[in-house]
Design a protein around this motif. Sequence first.
Motif, PDB file in Angstrom:
ATOM      1  N   UNK A 360      28.088  53.148  42.420  1.00  0.00           N
ATOM      2  CA  UNK A 360      28.389  53.365  43.828  1.00  0.00           C
ATOM      3  C   UNK A 360      27.767  54.692  44.242  1.00  0.00           C
ATOM      4  N   UNK A 361      27.147  54.702  45.385  1.00  0.00           N
ATOM      5  CA  UNK A 361      26.303  55.829  45.781  1.00  0.00           C
ATOM      6  C   UNK A 361      27.090  57.126  45.914  1.00  0.00           C
ATOM      7  N   UNK A 362      26.403  58.214  45.595  1.00  0.00           N
ATOM      8  CA  UNK A 362      26.941  59.548  45.782  1.00  0.00           C
ATOM      9  C   UNK A 362      26.075  60.339  46.733  1.00  0.00           C
ATOM     10  N   UNK A 395      18.549  51.656  54.643  1.00  0.00           N
ATOM     11  CA  UNK A 395      17.904  52.788  55.296  1.00  0.00           C
ATOM     12  C   UNK A 395      17.151  53.610  54.247  1.00  0.00           C
ATOM     13  N   UNK A 396      16.294  54.496  54.711  1.00  0.00           N
ATOM     14  CA  UNK A 396      15.536  55.368  53.810  1.00  0.00           C
ATOM     15  C   UNK A 396      16.429  56.379  53.097  1.00  0.00           C
ATOM     16  N   UNK A 397      17.638  56.581  53.623  1.00  0.00           N
ATOM     17  CA  UNK A 397      18.571  57.510  52.990  1.00  0.00           C
ATOM     18  C   UNK A 397      19.338  56.882  51.829  1.00  0.00           C
ATOM     19  N   UNK A 398      19.144  55.610  51.589  1.00  0.00           N
ATOM     20  CA  UNK A 398      19.745  54.927  50.456  1.00  0.00           C
ATOM     21  C   UNK A 398      18.685  54.739  49.377  1.00  0.00           C
ATOM     22  N   UNK A 500      23.194  57.980  48.688  1.00  0.00           N
ATOM     23  CA  UNK A 500      23.264  57.561  50.089  1.00  0.00           C
ATOM     24  C   UNK A 500      23.602  58.787  50.924  1.00  0.00           C
ATOM     25  N   UNK A 501      22.647  59.222  51.730  1.00  0.00           N
ATOM     26  CA  UNK A 501      22.870  60.389  52.577  1.00  0.00           C
ATOM     27  C   UNK A 501      23.302  60.009  53.993  1.00  0.00           C
ATOM     28  N   UNK A 502      23.536  58.702  54.218  1.00  0.00           N
ATOM     29  CA  UNK A 502      24.071  58.255  55.508  1.00  0.00           C
ATOM     30  C   UNK A 502      25.601  58.232  55.508  1.00  0.00           C
ATOM     31  N   UNK A 503      26.154  57.674  54.438  1.00  0.00           N
ATOM     32  CA  UNK A 503      27.596  57.530  54.351  1.00  0.00           C
ATOM     33  C   UNK A 503      28.063  57.755  52.918  1.00  0.00           C
ATOM     34  N   UNK A 504      29.240  58.329  52.759  1.00  0.00           N
ATOM     35  CA  UNK A 504      29.827  58.426  51.433  1.00  0.00           C
ATOM     36  C   UNK A 504      30.113  57.019  50.913  1.00  0.00           C
ATOM     37  N   UNK A 505      29.692  56.764  49.666  1.00  0.00           N
ATOM     38  CA  UNK A 505      29.895  55.447  49.045  1.00  0.00           C
ATOM     39  C   UNK A 505      29.408  54.330  49.953  1.00  0.00           C
ATOM     40  N   UNK A 506      28.270  54.551  50.596  1.00  0.00           N
ATOM     41  CA  UNK A 506      27.770  53.597  51.581  1.00  0.00           C
ATOM     42  C   UNK A 506      27.000  52.429  51.002  1.00  0.00           C
ATOM     43  N   UNK A 507      26.626  52.490  49.722  1.00  0.00           N
ATOM     44  CA  UNK A 507      25.888  51.398  49.107  1.00  0.00           C
ATOM     45  C   UNK A 507      26.130  51.422  47.605  1.00  0.00           C
TER      46      UNK A 507
END
Length: 523
Positions: A360-362, A395-398, A500-507
């Motif tokens: 899970x993304x950090x 997104x590019x942030x993921x 993921x720099x868009x959302x916490x635990x976003x992907x």
Amino acid sequence: MWETKVKNPILRGFNPDPNILKVGDMYYIAVSSFEWLPGVRVYNSKDLVNWQYLTDILTHEVNLKGNPEGCSIWAPQLSYADGLFYCIYTDVKSTQRPFKDSHNYLITSSSITGPWSEPIYMNSSGFDPSLFHDKDGRKWFLNEIWDYRMTTGNKSAGIVMQEYDAQKESLVGQVYKIFDGTSLAKTEAPHIYRHGEYYYLITAEGGTGHDHSVTICRSKTITGPYDLDPNYPMLTASDQPQSPLQCSGHASLVQGPTGDWYIAYLCTRPLLGKAAILGRETAIQEVVWTEDGWLRLANGTTAPEKETIVKTLEPDQQKINTGFLDDFNESLLPEWNALRIMPDSSWCDLASRPGYLRLISGESPQSTFEHHLLAIRQKDFHFIVTTKMTFNPQTYNQMAGVLLFLNSRNYLYMYVTHDEELGKVLRISKSAGGIFTLSDVIVPIANEELCLKVEVDGAVAKFYYRRSDIENWKQLGEIQDVLFLAGGFTGNFVGLACHDMDRKAGCFAEFSYFEYQGLDQTL
């Protein structure tokens, strides 16, 4: 008695500040872990020849979030008394001059594999603590002392000692200054041993770089005064520029299976004579007691040995296997590490899709708080890492993929991400000394699963991909000089990451296996 040839280092890759201990017929070595958790890695051996990963001691909640690079868990020390293992360690919170925030703790366990007690706070006056159990039952706590008033860059001002009261779980009584250090300076890593009529104080001096050395003092009383070995240092590579083992120091002492004595010590193997990409490693060497009661290397010099002899009770042969394979069935293999956080099910999920690791993304690769990187030590100059992954970034942030990571300023990342025009793509990014660059090569990835491979051979890194297991590998890119992945207190790590720099635990990304193959031709 048998003599077994052993090639150093015995612990390859990032395994610094070794502390060796014998309990019963088993030997243990504990090493520093710095910002990687679980903390305080322990290896074991029955004969000092072949060593295996055994456990990590700091598996409870340890607050390392936000700790700067090169800080956190320093120089653990193991001891055994009263039916208990004692582990002393430092949690360093800041090394910015002139001060140093270094908090020392003690934990105990009836078994080396735990469970371990809650930490007992000891003091904060300096790092590299150790605990000596005297024959009269008293316990003595030692540490390097830091003096911010010194005008030198390194402000280690010698070694201090204070009694530890196990009933009160605190330090008590007078603080004794037992060693001021020598002209080598940077005195640290104190260990006391009793042999014959003397207490021997072993310290590291000269800093952990080129001038690293081992110095010995002795006294007939525990609190001193201590007399310096007139032939110091006992061990150093500072005058051995051609030696394959450099930066030799930070030693601890143990008696071998046949009654002979050995030291385990820190060393490096600079790649191309320049930089130690594997970090600081652990070596072993025989020592002897002289007629006048001093400790010397058995080879009659002060130089580290690439090939040494270990005396055993039975014939043996050194075997070193650096390979690693995790197919993510049921639980993570215990050799994994994460940065400043424990690798647990909150972000390393093995339940949602059986047979797969779901990361899970950090936060970003430069975060010192929630960087979701699961990694192992680089243990070979030549190695190959492969994995198979599924990831659908929006997104590019993921981004997710394979990350070679020294620290937040120095890394290489082959990752899947999203491009507004091409959709899902594969890219390579690089950060060297904090300067970030992005490869111009962008490969569209239409299918669900993707296989990734990284091969590092010396200073060259090559990146490959394929869309199925039966396809031939296609090269994505090549980096000609990866020596920026060397330096500081740790070694390079390689592993799996999701950001993921868009959302916490976003992907999340899913991986079906991870394999590391060590390809060094010689031990």
